[in-house]
Design a protein around this motif. Structure first.
Motif, PDB file in Angstrom:
ATOM      1  N   GLU A  11      96.970  42.426  46.712  1.00 39.22           N
ATOM      2  CA  GLU A  11      96.786  41.013  46.343  1.00 39.22           C
ATOM      3  C   GLU A  11      96.753  40.120  47.571  1.00 39.22           C
ATOM      4  OE1 GLU A  11      95.709  40.006  43.365  1.00 39.22           O
ATOM      5  OE2 GLU A  11      95.734  42.165  42.985  1.00 39.22           O
ATOM      6  N   ALA A  12      97.597  40.389  48.559  1.00 38.85           N
ATOM      7  CA  ALA A  12      97.612  39.584  49.786  1.00 38.85           C
ATOM      8  C   ALA A  12      96.305  39.754  50.558  1.00 38.85           C
ATOM      9  CB  ALA A  12      98.806  39.968  50.660  1.00 38.85           C
ATOM     10  N   ALA A  15      93.523  37.863  48.673  1.00 37.05           N
ATOM     11  CA  ALA A  15      93.678  36.412  48.869  1.00 37.05           C
ATOM     12  C   ALA A  15      93.242  36.002  50.277  1.00 37.05           C
ATOM     13  CB  ALA A  15      95.125  35.996  48.607  1.00 37.05           C
ATOM     14  N   GLU A  19      90.095  33.457  51.183  1.00 37.79           N
ATOM     15  CA  GLU A  19      90.309  32.267  52.006  1.00 37.79           C
ATOM     16  C   GLU A  19      89.430  32.298  53.259  1.00 37.79           C
ATOM     17  OE1 GLU A  19      93.906  29.877  54.320  1.00 37.79           O
ATOM     18  OE2 GLU A  19      94.225  31.974  53.752  1.00 37.79           O
ATOM     19  N   GLU A  34      84.082  33.641  44.880  1.00 35.78           N
ATOM     20  CA  GLU A  34      85.026  33.765  43.774  1.00 35.78           C
ATOM     21  C   GLU A  34      84.571  34.828  42.775  1.00 35.78           C
ATOM     22  OE1 GLU A  34      86.927  29.281  43.823  1.00 35.78           O
ATOM     23  OE2 GLU A  34      85.198  29.671  42.531  1.00 35.78           O
ATOM     24  N   VAL A  37      85.790  38.532  43.774  1.00 34.53           N
ATOM     25  CA  VAL A  37      87.205  38.868  43.935  1.00 34.53           C
ATOM     26  C   VAL A  37      87.550  40.179  43.225  1.00 34.53           C
ATOM     27  CG1 VAL A  37      89.560  38.160  43.295  1.00 34.53           C
ATOM     28  CG2 VAL A  37      88.004  36.534  44.404  1.00 34.53           C
ATOM     29  N   ARG A  41      88.884  43.777  44.829  1.00 32.12           N
ATOM     30  CA  ARG A  41      90.147  44.400  44.422  1.00 32.12           C
ATOM     31  C   ARG A  41      89.953  45.818  43.882  1.00 32.12           C
ATOM     32  NH1 ARG A  41      91.532  40.701  40.988  1.00 32.12           N
ATOM     33  NH2 ARG A  41      92.861  39.540  42.414  1.00 32.12           N
TER      34      ARG A  41
END
Length: 143
Positions: A11-12, A15, A19, A34, A37, A41
């Motif tokens: 998750e980090a 993210a 960013e 977006e 994402v 993952r």
């Protein structure tokens, strides 16, 4: 401290990727990033050999590099940690791990293109990326 990716980093890393992608590739548009994402993952991270740079005091992941065979699929540094050597450390490790590396980078991301040139990469091809319509450069190190 550079270390191997752990499942709990997922998750980090996602993210951080979002960013940094929004900052470096604003010319593509926020919605595109977006929409990627979940692919990042569930598809791209599991297919890659990943190393992360983590702050020793806090454990915060400040950057990561993802390799798929001899292809540098991703190299991202959290925007607030850019300019502090994180990207250089990760790239030098990737170069040491593989010897020969290839990558794709948007031509409009001039900062990244210059970063890779500074570290010995040369442009060996170019083409329009189908999904975004933007020019990508293929760069190679070694070999």
């Amino acid at each position: 401290m550079i270390r191997a990716f752990r499942n709990e980093d997922s998750e980090a890393v996602v993210a951080l990727w979002l960013e940094a992608s929004l900052q470096a590739h604003a010319f593509v548009g926020k919605g595109y990033w977006e929409s990627k994402v979940e692919d990042m993952r569930t598809l791209y991270l599991p297919l890659s050999e990943i190393v992360v740079d983590a702050d020793e005091a806090t454990g915060e992941i400040t950057g990561f590099a993802a390799l798929v065979e001899d292809f540098l699929a991703a190299l991202f540094v959290a925007p607030r940690h850019q300019g502090k050597g994180t990207g250089t450390r990760l790239l030098k490790l990737a170069q040491k791990m593989r010897g020969t590396l290839e990558l794709s980078v948007y031509a409009e991301n001039e900062r990244a293109v210059e970063f890779y040139r500074k570290h010995g990469f040369k442009v060996v091809g170019q083409g329009v990326e189908e999904a975004t319509g933007h020019l990508e450069l293929t760069m190679r190190f070694g070999g």
